[in-house]
Scaffold this motif. Structure first.
Motif, short mmCIF file in Angstrom:
data_model
loop_
_atom_site.label_atom_id
_atom_site.label_comp_id
_atom_site.label_asym_id
_atom_site.label_seq_id
_atom_site.Cartn_x
_atom_site.Cartn_y
_atom_site.Cartn_z
N ARG A 26 71.74 84.10 52.85
CA ARG A 26 72.34 84.02 54.20
C ARG A 26 73.83 84.36 54.14
N PRO A 45 63.05 75.66 71.72
CA PRO A 45 63.66 76.72 70.89
C PRO A 45 64.36 76.18 69.64
N LYS A 46 64.96 75.00 69.74
CA LYS A 46 65.62 74.42 68.56
C LYS A 46 64.60 74.11 67.48
N GLN A 47 63.46 73.55 67.90
CA GLN A 47 62.42 73.23 66.92
C GLN A 47 61.86 74.50 66.31
N SER A 56 61.23 77.93 61.66
CA SER A 56 61.31 79.25 61.03
C SER A 56 62.28 79.24 59.85
N THR A 57 63.36 78.47 59.96
CA THR A 57 64.31 78.35 58.86
C THR A 57 63.67 77.65 57.67
N TYR A 82 63.50 77.24 65.81
CA TYR A 82 64.51 77.70 64.85
C TYR A 82 64.42 76.88 63.56
N ILE A 83 64.29 75.59 63.69
CA ILE A 83 64.18 74.72 62.51
C ILE A 83 62.94 75.09 61.70
#
Length: 125
Positions: free
Chosen positions: A56, A24-26, A31-32, A28-29
């Motif tokens: 943001r 999930p962290k990857q 998609s950001t 998020y990274i």
């Protein structure tokens, strides 16, 4: 399922696995990064980063303003300790957020807390 659909599904499975990281962290990274890379060149330049951060920040400022308005039940322009109880995180840190020590949170104090949270891990701090 017919043979053609099965073949398409089997061929697409590895691509789908790459498209959605298990971590999930990857995700998020990724998609950001995608959101920041406005020109889709695979890189994020200083201008793209600044644009993303400003958008943001504006979105979060709007959220703070809306949360403040929702908590301010008596519409006196300040949040009492009692009014703050509807948002447990605000109530928990009420004393620290009340920087002028008047026993109330102003919109300015809420906005300052948001800015402090945004810059807490900035380089050079």
């Amino acid at each position: 399922m017919n043979k053609t659909a099965l073949l398409i599904a089997l061929c697409a499975a590895p691509l789908l696995a790459q498209a959605a990281p298990a971590d999930p962290k990857q995700a998020y990274i990724d998609s950001t990064f995608t959101a920041m890379d406005n020109n889709k060149d695979g890189r994020v330049d200083k201008g793209e980063f600044a644009t993303y951060q400003q958008a943001r920040f504006s979105k979060q400022a709007d959220s703070i303003d809306a949360a403040f308005a929702a908590m301010d039940k008596n519409k006196d322009g300040k949040i009492s300790k009692e009014e703050a109880t509807v948002v447990p995180e605000i109530a928990k840190y009420f004393t620290g957020l009340d920087t002028d020590g008047d026993g109330y949170l102003s919109l300015k104090e809420m906005q300052q807390a948001m800015v402090a949270a945004q810059t807490a891990d900035a380089p050079g701090k």
